[in-house]
Design an enzyme around this catalytic site. Structure first.
Site, PDB file in Angstrom:
ATOM      1  N   GLY A   3      -0.326   7.444 -10.156  1.00 44.21           N
ATOM      2  CA  GLY A   3      -0.641   7.297  -8.741  1.00 44.21           C
ATOM      3  C   GLY A   3      -0.019   8.423  -7.957  1.00 44.21           C
ATOM      4  NE  ARG A  45      -1.535  -4.633  10.414  1.00 44.89           N
ATOM      5  CZ  ARG A  45      -1.413  -3.555   9.662  1.00 44.89           C
ATOM      6  NH1 ARG A  45      -1.403  -3.654   8.335  1.00 44.89           N
ATOM      7  NH2 ARG A  45      -1.276  -2.367  10.217  1.00 44.89           N
TER       8      ARG A  45
END
Length: 638
Positions: A40, A330
C-alpha cells in the site's frame, strides 16, 4: 488466540514517552540487513516506507496503481486534525483525545487514541517542512477550520485537496529514498497471499498486473497499509479499486479481524442518480462549516429551493443539535438525513437528498471568501450535477465512506501474526464505532511517520542474525500454488454473469439490510442472501481473458470473491453486537428520541474474529476496553 494489547504501564500522558525510551532498538549497521515489505502506498504506506528507508531498512513498496501518487488518499478533501491550538480557542492534546474517544462512542482503546492526539502536532511540522501548501491566514500562520464532533477549530487544510497535497509530500519523501537506493517501488503489483513460516510473516505472493506473473517477495516484516473495505457495499465514496484482499488473506492466515461491522456512512455525498452508477462522490465535510442543511417543513414540497421561504424550511441539524448544529459527527448527521427523507421531506427527483445551502455564508462573508475556501469543491459539484452551488443549494445524501474495523493490532501496531503490522485505515485501533472528520489523514501519517518506525524495531531487533529470507521455502511454494489455483478456478467457471453483476447485487444486500439501520431480522435475511450469492458467484461468474496478461476483470473477480466472504463476517459481527453505537445502529436499541443506545455492561469490548474455516462461523474473541481517564456517558451533541 490470545489478545494482548501490550499497553505500557503508567499514566496515560506518559505511556508513549516511556515506551519510546525503553523500546528495543536496531543499530544503523544492522538495519541494513533487514528487509521490510510495505503493501500500500497511500498516506500510511508511503510515510512508513519513507521513514523506514530513511532509518536504513531495506524497503519494498507494493501498490496496484500505476503510481503511488494514485493511492486513494488523494481523494481526502477537507483537512487533517492536530492539537496545535493556533486559534487559542481551548484546544489541547487532551481535548483532541476526548473528542476522538467520544466521537467513536467509547469503543476505542484509550492508550492508542491518546498517542494519536499526542503526535498529531508533529505531523503538521513534518508536512510543512516537506512543502505541503496548507492554507494560511493573512499574517502567514497556518489556517484552521472546524469539522464534525468538535467545538474548536483544529483542522489544517489545503483548499479541498488536502489528501492529495499530503500524499505528494509523502511520495516525494519516498522517492528520495528510492533515488538513494534504500527503497524499491513495485507499481501495478497486487498482494494475493501472505506467507507465514513457523507462525511468523516472512513474505507475500504478488501478481504483476501487467504480465500476470506471480512473484515471491520475502521480508523480515510485512506492513499492510491497504486502506478500507467500504466497497463491500459496491456504491461508496472509495475509489473503485479499493478492496479487502490483502487484509483478508492475512485474516485467513491467522490475523484477528477487529470490529468488522463498524462502517461509516458519510452524510455529505452526492445522491445516487442511477442503478448502473459505479461509485459515489464525496463532498467534503468541511462544507458543513459554512453550509446549512435543511429540507422543507412539509412533505411532498417540490418547489425550487429559492421559492421556499425561511419560515417553511427545517434546518433540522440545528434544531435537533443546537450545541453543534451542522457539525455533529457523521453517524448522527447521516441518521438525521435518512430520518427526514423517510418522512417524505427529501428533495430532488428521488426524494433521497437534502439541501446544503451556502446563501447565508455568501451574504455574510462574500463570494470571494467562500470561493477561496471551497472553490475546487464547488467546481467539482457543478461539473457533476450541472448546478451552480453559489446560486442554488447543493443536494447531498449519506453514502458508505470509511471502515473503522480492520485487522486487530496491539499498541505496537502488530497483528496477532508476529512480523505482520497493519497501519492506517486497514487496522481497527483508533476510531471506535465512528471516525470524526479529518482524523483519517491524521491516523495514517501518525502511524507511518511517528509510531511504526519505533514499534517495529521491537520485533526486528531479534532478527538481525537471520540473514536474508530465501523465497525457496516450502511455504512460498504452497502460497504461490494456492494463488495460481484460485486464479485458474475463476477463469474456468465460464458462467453467464459479469463480476460487476455480483458486486452490485452484494452491495444492494449490504446497503439495504446492513447499512445505516440494521435489525436482527434484516441481518439474518442478509446472511442468507449473501450465502446464496456467494454460491452463485462460484458457479455463474464469467471472467474473460487469461491469467498472463493485463486483465482487469480477473483483478475484480478476486476482490469480489473476498468481499463475498467479508460480508458474511460483517453480518456475523453486526448480529452479535446487540446494541447501537456510532455507525452500528441496531433499530432495536435506540433512545426515546432516536439516538444510539449503547449497552456498556455487555459490549464494551473490541470484537476480534479468528478464521475457523471456509464454511464455519468465525471465532469471537474479546478485548475488554478499560477507561481509566474518560468516563463513558450517553453521547450528546445537543
Amino acid at each position: 488466540m490470545k489478545l494482548d494489547p501490550k499497553i505500557p504501564p503508567g499514566d496515560l500522558e506518559s505511556k508513549w514517552t516511556r515506551y519510546r525510551s525503553t523500546v528495543k532498538l536496531v543499530s544503523p549497521a544492522n538495519k541494513r540487513k533487514l528487509d521490510v515489505l510495505v503493501v500500500g502506498s497511500g498516506l500510511a504506506g508511503a510515510s512508513a516506507a519513507a521513514s523506514l528507508a530513511e532509518l536504513g531498512y531495506r524497503v519494498k513498496v507494493f501498490c496496484f496503481q500505476d503510481s503511488p501518487r494514485r493511492a486513494h488518499s488523494i481523494a481526502a478533501q477537507g483537512g487533517i486534525n492536530a492539537a496545535k491550538n493556533y486559534r487559542n480557542d481551548g484546544d489541547s492534546v487532551y481535548r483532541l483525545f476526548y473528542d476522538t474517544i467520544k466521537g467513536g462512542d467509547y469503543r476505542s482503546r484509550e492508550a492508542n487514541v491518546y498517542r494519536l492526539a499526542e503526535v498529531s502536532s508533529n505531523i503538521i511540522d513534518q508536512c510543512v517542512a516537506q512543502g505541503v501548501p496548507f492554507a494560511r491566514e493573512y499574517g502567514g500562520v497556518l489556517a484552521n477550520r472546524s469539522f464534525g464532533g468538535t467545538q474548536v477549530e483544529r483542522t489544517f487544510y489545503a483548499r479541498g485537496q488536502t489528501g492529495q497535497q499530503l500524499l505528494l509530500g509523502a511520495y516525494q519523501a519516498l522517492q528520495r529514498q528510492v533515488g538513494q537506493g534504500n527503497a524499491q517501488v513495485f507499481p501495478r503489483h497486487e498482494m494475493l497471499e501472505l506467507v507465514v513460516r513457523d507462525g511468523r510473516a516472512i513474505g507475500i505472493i504478488a501478481r504483476n498486473l501487467v504480465t500476470g506473473e506471480l512473484e515471491r517477495h520475502s521480508g523480515h516484516a510485512v506492513v499492510l497499509a491497504t486502506g478500507g473495505y467500504g466497497n463491500v457495499f459496491y456504491l461508496s465514496t472509495n475509489a473503485m479499486g479499493c478492496n479487502v484482499t490483502a487484509i483478508w488473506k492475512a485474516y485467513k492466515k491467522g490475523a484477528a479481524f477487529g470490529n468488522p461491522c463498524f462502517t461509516q456512512i458519510h452524510p455529505t455525498c452526492l445522491p445516487q442518480h442511477g442503478s448502473y452508477q459505479s461509485k459515489l462522490t464525496l463532498m467534503s465535510e468541511s462544507l458543513r462549516n459554512d453550509g446549512r442543511v435543511w429540507v422543507p417543513k412539509h412533505k411532498g414540497d417540490k418547489r425550487r429551493p429559492a421559492d421556499i421561504p425561511e419560515s417553511e424550511r427545517d434546518y433540522f441539524l440545528e434544531r435537533k443539535y443546537p450545541a453543534f448544529g451542522n457539525l455533529v459527527p457523521r453517524d448522527i448527521a447521516s441518521r438525521a438525513v435518512k430520518e427526514v427523507c423517510d418522512e417524505g421531506r427529501g428533495v430532488g427527483p428521488t426524494g433521497l437528498a437534502v439541501y446544503l445551502d451556502f446563501s447565508d455564508a455568501i451574504r455574510r462573508l462574500g463570494r470571494s471568501v467562500i470561493e477561496a475556501r471551497y472553490g475546487n469543491l464547488f467546481e467539482m459539484y457543478e461539473k457533476i450535477t450541472g448546478d451552480n452551488p453559489y446560486e442554488t443549494p447543493m443536494m447531498i445524501y449519506p453514502a458508505v465512506h470509511y471502515t473503522m474495523g480492520g485487522l486487530w493490532v496491539d499498541y505496537q501496531l502488530s497483528t496477532t501474526i508476529p512480523g505482520l503490522y497493519a497501519i492506517g485505515e486497514c487496522n481497527f485501533s483508533d476510531h471506535g464505532a465512528n471516525r470524526l472528520g479529518a482524523s483519517a489523514l491524521m491516523q495514517g501519517l501518525a502511524d507511518g511517520y511517528f509510531i511504526l518506525p519505533y514499534t517495529i524495531g521491537e520485533y526486528l531487533s531479534g532478527l538481525i542474525r537471520t540473514g536474508s529470507i530465501p523465497t525457496t521455502y516450502s511455504e512460498f511454494d504452497a502460497a504461490e500454488r494456492d494463488v495460481a489455483q484460485r486464479i485458474e478456478r475463476l477463469l474456468s467457471i465460464k458462467g453467464a454473469y459479469t463480476v460487476d453483476h455480483f458486486h452490485r447485487e452484494l452491495g444492494k444486500i449490504m446497503w439495504d439490510h446492513c447499512g445505516m439501520a440494521r435489525s436482527r431480522q434484516s441481518l439474518e435475511y442478509a446472511a442468507g442472501e449473501v450465502k446464496k450469492l456467494r454460491e452463485a458467484f462460484w458457479h455463474e461468474v464469467r471472467v474473460p481473458g487469461t491469467a498472463y496478461e493485463l486483465n482487469p476483470e480477473l483483478e475484480k473477480a478476486g476482490r469480489v470473491a473476498d468481499f463475498l466472504e467479508l460480508a458474511a463476517l460483517i453480518i456475523q459481527d453486526a448480529l452479535h453486537r446487540e446494541e447501537s453505537c456510532g455507525g452500528h445502529f441496531r433499530v432495536e436499541y435506540q433512545t426515546e428520541d432516536g439516538e444510539a443506545l449503547r449497552r456498556d455492561d455487555e459490549f464494551m469490548y473490541v470484537a476480534a474474529f479468528e478464521f475457523a474455516g471456509e464454511e464455519a462461523p468465525a471465532i469471537l474473541h474479546k478485548e475488554p476496553l478499560k477507561y481509566e481517564v474518560v468516563t463513558p456517558s450517553q453521547r450528546s451533541y445537543k
